[in-house]
Motif scaffolding. Structure first.
Motif, PDB file in Angstrom:
ATOM      1  N   UNK A 243       7.668   6.835 -15.097  1.00 10.34           N
ATOM      2  CA  UNK A 243       6.684   7.248 -14.103  1.00 10.34           C
ATOM      3  C   UNK A 243       6.016   6.034 -13.466  1.00 10.34           C
ATOM      4  N   UNK A 244       5.691   6.162 -12.201  1.00  9.32           N
ATOM      5  CA  UNK A 244       4.812   5.185 -11.565  1.00  9.32           C
ATOM      6  C   UNK A 244       3.365   5.575 -11.845  1.00  9.32           C
ATOM      7  N   UNK A 245       2.449   4.731 -11.416  1.00 11.66           N
ATOM      8  CA  UNK A 245       1.050   4.973 -11.729  1.00 11.66           C
ATOM      9  C   UNK A 245       0.518   6.237 -11.067  1.00 11.66           C
ATOM     10  N   UNK A 246       0.913   6.463  -9.806  1.00 13.87           N
ATOM     11  CA  UNK A 246       0.442   7.659  -9.119  1.00 13.87           C
ATOM     12  C   UNK A 246       0.997   8.927  -9.760  1.00 13.87           C
TER      13      UNK A 246
ATOM     14  N   UNK B 113       2.168   9.240 -12.860  1.00 18.99           N
ATOM     15  CA  UNK B 113       1.600   9.368 -14.196  1.00 18.99           C
ATOM     16  C   UNK B 113       0.166   9.848 -14.175  1.00 18.99           C
ATOM     17  N   UNK B 114      -0.604   9.368 -13.198  1.00 21.08           N
ATOM     18  CA  UNK B 114      -1.995   9.790 -13.095  1.00 21.08           C
ATOM     19  C   UNK B 114      -2.103  11.276 -12.765  1.00 21.08           C
ATOM     20  N   UNK B 115      -1.208  11.761 -11.906  1.00 18.27           N
ATOM     21  CA  UNK B 115      -1.199  13.188 -11.584  1.00 18.27           C
ATOM     22  C   UNK B 115      -0.879  14.028 -12.822  1.00 18.27           C
ATOM     23  N   UNK B 116       0.106  13.606 -13.599  1.00 17.98           N
ATOM     24  CA  UNK B 116       0.424  14.311 -14.838  1.00 17.98           C
ATOM     25  C   UNK B 116      -0.713  14.202 -15.834  1.00 17.98           C
ATOM     26  N   UNK B 117      -1.331  13.044 -15.872  1.00 19.18           N
ATOM     27  CA  UNK B 117      -2.448  12.824 -16.790  1.00 19.18           C
ATOM     28  C   UNK B 117      -3.616  13.738 -16.451  1.00 19.18           C
TER      29      UNK B 117
ATOM     30  N   UNK C  61       0.824  -1.211   0.000  1.00 15.00           N
ATOM     31  CA  UNK C  61       0.000   0.000   0.000  1.00 15.00           C
ATOM     32  C   UNK C  61       0.859   1.262   0.000  1.00 15.00           C
ATOM     33  N   UNK C  62       1.881   1.301   0.856  1.00 14.00           N
ATOM     34  CA  UNK C  62       2.726   2.493   0.928  1.00 14.00           C
ATOM     35  C   UNK C  62       3.524   2.706  -0.356  1.00 14.00           C
ATOM     36  N   UNK C  63       3.988   1.627  -0.974  1.00 17.59           N
ATOM     37  CA  UNK C  63       4.768   1.754  -2.205  1.00 17.59           C
ATOM     38  C   UNK C  63       3.885   2.107  -3.392  1.00 17.59           C
ATOM     39  N   UNK C  64       2.750   1.452  -3.491  1.00 15.09           N
ATOM     40  CA  UNK C  64       1.847   1.680  -4.625  1.00 15.09           C
ATOM     41  C   UNK C  64       1.289   3.103  -4.623  1.00 15.09           C
ATOM     42  N   UNK C  65       0.991   3.630  -3.435  1.00 12.53           N
ATOM     43  CA  UNK C  65       0.364   4.946  -3.331  1.00 12.53           C
ATOM     44  C   UNK C  65       1.364   6.089  -3.163  1.00 12.53           C
ATOM     45  N   UNK C  66       2.654   5.788  -3.196  1.00  8.63           N
ATOM     46  CA  UNK C  66       3.660   6.830  -2.976  1.00  8.63           C
ATOM     47  C   UNK C  66       3.695   7.784  -4.170  1.00  8.63           C
TER      48      UNK C  66
ATOM     49  N   UNK D 276      -8.639   2.121 -12.059  1.00 12.71           N
ATOM     50  CA  UNK D 276      -7.574   1.144 -12.312  1.00 12.71           C
ATOM     51  C   UNK D 276      -6.505   1.224 -11.235  1.00 12.71           C
ATOM     52  N   UNK D 277      -6.246   2.417 -10.716  1.00 11.42           N
ATOM     53  CA  UNK D 277      -5.233   2.590  -9.681  1.00 11.42           C
ATOM     54  C   UNK D 277      -5.683   2.009  -8.353  1.00 11.42           C
ATOM     55  N   UNK D 278      -6.952   2.179  -8.024  1.00 11.45           N
ATOM     56  CA  UNK D 278      -7.466   1.728  -6.729  1.00 11.45           C
ATOM     57  C   UNK D 278      -7.704   0.223  -6.708  1.00 11.45           C
ATOM     58  N   UNK D 279      -8.009  -0.372  -7.848  1.00  7.81           N
ATOM     59  CA  UNK D 279      -8.386  -1.782  -7.890  1.00  7.81           C
ATOM     60  C   UNK D 279      -7.333  -2.716  -7.297  1.00  7.81           C
ATOM     61  N   UNK D 280      -6.040  -2.618  -7.643  1.00  4.72           N
ATOM     62  CA  UNK D 280      -5.050  -3.517  -7.021  1.00  4.72           C
ATOM     63  C   UNK D 280      -4.961  -3.361  -5.509  1.00  4.72           C
TER      64      UNK D 280
END
Length: 296
Positions: free
Chosen positions: A243-246, A248-252, A224-229, A269-273
């Motif tokens: 980029x990580x997902x978080x 990239x999503x912010x830039x997106x 959780x801490x790594x994925x949401x960092x 998609x980010x929250x599902x995992x």
């Protein structure tokens, strides 16, 4: 007569009390606490439900005022836009790789460090444990500049290694596993030592099978801490292909602020995992919190 009549009266009163209890259970087939917890759970689930519903709406429905509470039809244009036109799959793979390596390293190194602090006594062990726990009180804002300089000296800036190396082992994982190992009875390990097993063999064959709840807890919390960092990837990564997902999503969101359906789909998609990881390890997570050792 009094001694005889008292048990008889109790025997007569018992059958009358049992039907009342059964009637109460029939009237309320669940715990009374559910009357309080169910509305609270629904309240916390409202943002997630709104996120999912918005991801299958069109941009016109999302931008409409007053906002639509239910999509008129399922519109998957946001998901097609995210998966087809953006670098979302690459960002997802980067986050998954970083999280996988970090979780594996914390399980291995945290287990070795926690077992050493729990079972081995060496010079300065208590002092070293105290210093390690003290680092948990230091905010990340004070350490991110020294960490950046170290990663720069190692040549890892703007690589996924800069996201992995600082999180290979955390004081929290070592401390949590140490506390769980202390709750295990020493007799099991001593019996294995008498049979000629080494410490590593005891750790692998006896301690780890009993520590699955604690290991699952460390894995979930580290994931959780790594994925949401977001803060550290924002500092250490410059190129969009890393980029990580978080991040990239912010830039997106910044680049496509009018594509709200795509933004909502990316968030789903980010929250599902995260949801799948927590639900999969929920039972072991609760066992780790409530367990204080072995009985019998």
């Amino acid at each position: 007569m009094t001694a005889v009549s008292a048990p008889a009266a109790a025997a007569q009163a018992a059958p009358t009390a049992r039907p009342d209890t059964r009637r109460r259970r029939r009237r309320l087939p669940f715990s009374p606490w559910h009357l309080l917890l169910a509305p609270m759970a629904l309240l916390f689930a409202v943002p997630l439900i709104w996120l999912v519903l918005s991801s299958v709406m069109s941009n016109a429905e999302i931008n409409r005022f007053p906002p639509a509470l239910w999509p008129s039809r399922l519109d998957l244009g946001g998901y097609r836009y995210v998966l087809g036109n953006a670098m979302f799959p690459r960002w997802f793979a980067n986050s998954f790789l970083v999280s996988l390596v970090t979780v594996t390293a914390n399980l291995v190194l945290g287990t070795l460090g926690g077992y050493a602090f729990a079972r081995m006594r060496f010079a300065g062990s208590r002092l070293l444990l105290g210093l390690m726990l003290a680092t948990m009180a230091i905010p990340f804002q004070l350490t991110m500049i020294p960490t950046f300089l170290v990663m720069k000296q190692l040549g890892l800036i703007d690589t996924l290694g800069a996201l992995i190396v600082p999180s290979l082992v955390t004081p929290f994982s070592v401390f949590l596993l140490r506390q769980f190992f202390l709750s295990l009875p020493r007799e099991l390990e001593e019996a294995a030592w008498i049979d000629g097993c080494s410490r590593l063999h005891v750790l692998w064959r006896i301690v780890l099978p009993l520590s699955r709840p604690a290991l699952s807890t460390v894995a979930v919390l580290t994931f959780l801490s790594t994925w949401n960092d977001l803060t550290w990837p924002l500092i250490a990564i410059n190129h969009d292909t890393r980029y990580t997902l978080q991040l990239g999503l912010t830039t997106f969101q910044g680049q496509h602020h009018t594509q709200w359906a795509a933004v909502m789909a990316g968030n789903v998609i980010t929250v599902l995992p995260v949801l799948l990881a927590f639900l999969g390890a929920q039972k072991a997570f609760i066992q780790s919190i409530t367990s204080t050792g072995l009985k019998g």
